[in-house]
Scaffold this motif. Structure first.
Motif, PDB file in Angstrom:
ATOM      1  N   THR A  15       0.843  -1.198   0.000  1.00 16.70           N
ATOM      2  CA  THR A  15       0.000   0.000   0.000  1.00 16.70           C
ATOM      3  C   THR A  15       0.877   1.247   0.000  1.00 16.70           C
ATOM      4  N   LYS A  16       1.898   1.235   0.848  1.00 16.80           N
ATOM      5  CA  LYS A  16       2.774   2.388   0.955  1.00 16.80           C
ATOM      6  C   LYS A  16       3.487   2.689  -0.378  1.00 16.80           C
ATOM      7  N   GLN A  17       3.979   1.648  -1.041  1.00 11.22           N
ATOM      8  CA  GLN A  17       4.767   1.871  -2.255  1.00 11.22           C
ATOM      9  C   GLN A  17       3.933   2.013  -3.524  1.00 11.22           C
ATOM     10  N   LEU A  18       2.787   1.326  -3.574  1.00 12.65           N
ATOM     11  CA  LEU A  18       2.110   1.210  -4.873  1.00 12.65           C
ATOM     12  C   LEU A  18       0.823   2.011  -5.006  1.00 12.65           C
ATOM     13  N   ASP A  19       0.248   2.423  -3.892  1.00  7.35           N
ATOM     14  CA  ASP A  19      -1.035   3.119  -3.932  1.00  7.35           C
ATOM     15  C   ASP A  19      -0.942   4.335  -4.864  1.00  7.35           C
ATOM     16  N   GLY A  20      -1.796   4.366  -5.862  1.00  7.66           N
ATOM     17  CA  GLY A  20      -1.834   5.510  -6.786  1.00  7.66           C
ATOM     18  C   GLY A  20      -1.044   5.296  -8.069  1.00  7.66           C
ATOM     19  N   LYS A  21      -0.248   4.218  -8.128  1.00  5.08           N
ATOM     20  CA  LYS A  21       0.536   3.997  -9.347  1.00  5.08           C
ATOM     21  C   LYS A  21      -0.311   3.341 -10.439  1.00  5.08           C
ATOM     22  N   ARG A  22       0.006   3.693 -11.687  1.00  6.82           N
ATOM     23  CA  ARG A  22      -0.721   3.118 -12.810  1.00  6.82           C
ATOM     24  C   ARG A  22       0.118   2.006 -13.443  1.00  6.82           C
ATOM     25  N   ILE A  23      -0.540   0.899 -13.772  1.00  7.60           N
ATOM     26  CA  ILE A  23       0.182  -0.219 -14.397  1.00  7.60           C
ATOM     27  C   ILE A  23       0.469   0.131 -15.853  1.00  7.60           C
ATOM     28  N   ASP A  24       1.751   0.140 -16.197  1.00 10.37           N
ATOM     29  CA  ASP A  24       2.160   0.558 -17.542  1.00 10.37           C
ATOM     30  C   ASP A  24       2.339  -0.652 -18.469  1.00 10.37           C
ATOM     31  N   THR A  25       3.137  -1.639 -18.012  1.00  7.68           N
ATOM     32  CA  THR A  25       3.314  -2.861 -18.808  1.00  7.68           C
ATOM     33  C   THR A  25       3.382  -4.049 -17.858  1.00  7.68           C
ATOM     34  N   ARG A  80       8.515  -8.630  -4.629  1.00  2.00           N
ATOM     35  CA  ARG A  80       9.514  -7.555  -4.468  1.00  2.00           C
ATOM     36  C   ARG A  80       9.153  -6.286  -5.187  1.00  2.00           C
ATOM     37  N   TYR A  81       9.537  -5.209  -4.558  1.00  2.00           N
ATOM     38  CA  TYR A  81       9.383  -3.886  -5.146  1.00  2.00           C
ATOM     39  C   TYR A  81      10.757  -3.420  -5.601  1.00  2.00           C
ATOM     40  N   HIS A  82      10.824  -2.809  -6.780  1.00  2.00           N
ATOM     41  CA  HIS A  82      12.111  -2.349  -7.312  1.00  2.00           C
ATOM     42  C   HIS A  82      12.020  -0.882  -7.715  1.00  2.00           C
ATOM     43  N   GLU A  83      12.881  -0.079  -7.131  1.00  2.00           N
ATOM     44  CA  GLU A  83      12.939   1.347  -7.489  1.00  2.00           C
ATOM     45  C   GLU A  83      13.479   1.500  -8.906  1.00  2.00           C
ATOM     46  N   ASN A  84      14.420   0.593  -9.267  1.00  2.00           N
ATOM     47  CA  ASN A  84      14.930   0.622 -10.642  1.00  2.00           C
ATOM     48  C   ASN A  84      15.180  -0.818 -11.072  1.00  2.00           C
ATOM     49  N   ASP A  85      15.323  -1.037 -12.370  1.00  2.00           N
ATOM     50  CA  ASP A  85      15.329  -2.421 -12.866  1.00  2.00           C
ATOM     51  C   ASP A  85      16.619  -3.200 -12.564  1.00  2.00           C
ATOM     52  N   SER A  86      17.603  -2.561 -11.945  1.00  2.00           N
ATOM     53  CA  SER A  86      18.843  -3.296 -11.659  1.00  2.00           C
ATOM     54  C   SER A  86      18.645  -4.361 -10.575  1.00  2.00           C
ATOM     55  N   THR A  87      17.597  -4.227  -9.770  1.00  2.00           N
ATOM     56  CA  THR A  87      17.372  -5.220  -8.709  1.00  2.00           C
ATOM     57  C   THR A  87      16.366  -6.291  -9.134  1.00  2.00           C
ATOM     58  N   THR A  88      15.825  -6.183 -10.325  1.00  2.00           N
ATOM     59  CA  THR A  88      14.823  -7.151 -10.776  1.00  2.00           C
ATOM     60  C   THR A  88      15.458  -8.534 -10.959  1.00  2.00           C
ATOM     61  N   PRO A  89      14.859  -9.584 -10.384  1.00  2.00           N
ATOM     62  CA  PRO A  89      15.437 -10.923 -10.539  1.00  2.00           C
ATOM     63  C   PRO A  89      15.309 -11.406 -11.983  1.00  2.00           C
ATOM     64  N   LYS A  90      16.181 -12.360 -12.349  1.00  8.32           N
ATOM     65  CA  LYS A  90      16.143 -12.895 -13.721  1.00  8.32           C
ATOM     66  C   LYS A  90      14.899 -13.751 -13.933  1.00  8.32           C
ATOM     67  N   ASP A  99       3.860   3.382 -14.120  1.00  8.37           N
ATOM     68  CA  ASP A  99       4.082   4.576 -14.944  1.00  8.37           C
ATOM     69  C   ASP A  99       5.326   5.362 -14.536  1.00  8.37           C
ATOM     70  N   ASP A 100       5.783   5.182 -13.286  1.00 13.67           N
ATOM     71  CA  ASP A 100       6.997   5.904 -12.862  1.00 13.67           C
ATOM     72  C   ASP A 100       8.251   5.022 -12.998  1.00 13.67           C
ATOM     73  N   LYS A 101       8.101   3.898 -13.749  1.00 11.57           N
ATOM     74  CA  LYS A 101       9.212   2.962 -14.039  1.00 11.57           C
ATOM     75  C   LYS A 101       9.613   2.069 -12.863  1.00 11.57           C
ATOM     76  N   THR A 102       8.982   2.229 -11.717  1.00  8.09           N
ATOM     77  CA  THR A 102       9.246   1.277 -10.626  1.00  8.09           C
ATOM     78  C   THR A 102       8.550  -0.035 -10.999  1.00  8.09           C
ATOM     79  N   GLN A 103       8.970  -1.135 -10.316  1.00 15.63           N
ATOM     80  CA  GLN A 103       8.444  -2.445 -10.687  1.00 15.63           C
ATOM     81  C   GLN A 103       8.074  -3.288  -9.476  1.00 15.63           C
ATOM     82  N   LEU A 104       7.193  -4.232  -9.734  1.00 16.76           N
ATOM     83  CA  LEU A 104       6.845  -5.250  -8.751  1.00 16.76           C
ATOM     84  C   LEU A 104       7.080  -6.596  -9.422  1.00 16.76           C
ATOM     85  N   THR A 105       7.792  -7.504  -8.747  1.00 18.13           N
ATOM     86  CA  THR A 105       7.947  -8.845  -9.314  1.00 18.13           C
ATOM     87  C   THR A 105       7.398  -9.888  -8.350  1.00 18.13           C
TER      88      THR A 105
END
Ligand SMILES: [Zn+2]
Length: 271
Positions: A15-25, A80-90, A99-105
């Motif tokens: 809720t803290k990290q994602l509330d209000g974010k739009r799903i881009d892809t 996991r929540y990722h501020e940038n894609d360098s922490t995204t698992p393979k 929409d702000d380029k952050t990610q959830l995996t």
């Protein structure tokens, strides 16, 4: 396997990290985790994330308009929540980019569920519609627990593990509440006294909240990949065979109770 304290912390963090974010892809690598077609699932692109709530061992995330993402991490797995894609698992089953380029995996170790239900379908969702009350709900009072137990047969442990009675307690968080209430896991429900039910209610509350305050189990990770701090130092008898009972120093034993293992003090928890 994450239980209510871990799920509850993940829900707060989501809720803290994602509330209000739009799903881009989104990138979905394992369609068999879904309860809907891939095409239907892809329709969440463009929707906005709102609050996430714990529901037993499930996470319910509200999507606007009119949808709900239902996640169950199964035997563990990483959310996991990722501020940038360098922490995204393979390897992952689902990757959502906002929409702000952050990610959830979502990456399952074994198997988990990524379900979707519209607001209308939510109450009919097979795997969650029968879930019982959460120990975190205000309505989970001593009276409520007593009324749920009333007329039930079987043992107290199997009652607590049945997610249709109380949702979110598994084999980890069932151990110490039973010990604190001085109840043997195989105690027959019909023989419980009011004061025992009261003690059990209070112990469930204490143990669950203690773990939530410490960020959940040491063996599980949160949305940022951090381990919880609730572990052997906090456990009373859980997973401590051959150690002394914190109350009477009798040796804690591990016993089989149906298909699960239980840890008890044979003196404090007499059958
Ligand atoms: Zn003892």
């Amino acid at each position: 396997m994450p239980e209510l304290p871990e799920i509850s912390n993940l829900a707060l963090q989501m809720t803290k990290q994602l509330d209000g974010k739009r799903i881009d892809t989104l990138d979905l690598t394992q369609p068999k985790c879904l309860n809907v077609s891939v095409r239907r699932f892809r329709r969440i692109v463009g929707k906005t994330i709102e609050q996430t709530n714990p529901r037993g061992k499930w996470l319910f995330t509200k999507l606007q308009p009119r949808d709900n993402l239902l996640l169950n991490l199964g035997m563990g797995g990483d959310l996991r929540y990722h501020e940038n894609d360098s922490t995204t698992p393979k390897k992952y089953q689902l990757q959502v980019t906002f929409d702000d380029k952050t990610q959830l995996t979502v990456a399952f170790f074994w198997f988990g569920y990524i379900h979707l239900a519209s607001d209308k379908e939510l109450t009919q969702h097979k795997m969650t519609s029968k879930l019982g009350i959460s120990p975190l709900d205000k309505e989970f009072t001593v009276e409520k627990l007593a009324s749920l137990l009333s007329g039930k047969r079987g043992t107290i442990k199997s009652f607590l593990l049945n997610q249709e009675n109380v949702a979110g307690i598994g084999n980890v968080y069932v151990q110490d509440p039973l010990f604190k209430a001085r109840l043997h896991p195989l105690r027959k429900i019909q023989t419980l006294t009011n004061s025992e039910i009261e003690a059990l209610h209070q112990s469930i509350h204490e143990v669950i909240h203690h773990s939530i305050r410490l960020g959940g189990l040491k063996y599980e990770r949160d949305l940022y990949g951090q381990h919880g701090r609730y572990g052997p130092h906090q456990f009373l008898v859980a997973y401590k065979p051959n150690e002394p009972c914190p109350n009477c120093k009798t040796t804690i034993v591990k016993i089989r109770t149906g298909s699960t293992a239980s840890y008890i003090c044979p003196k404090c928890q007499k059958l």
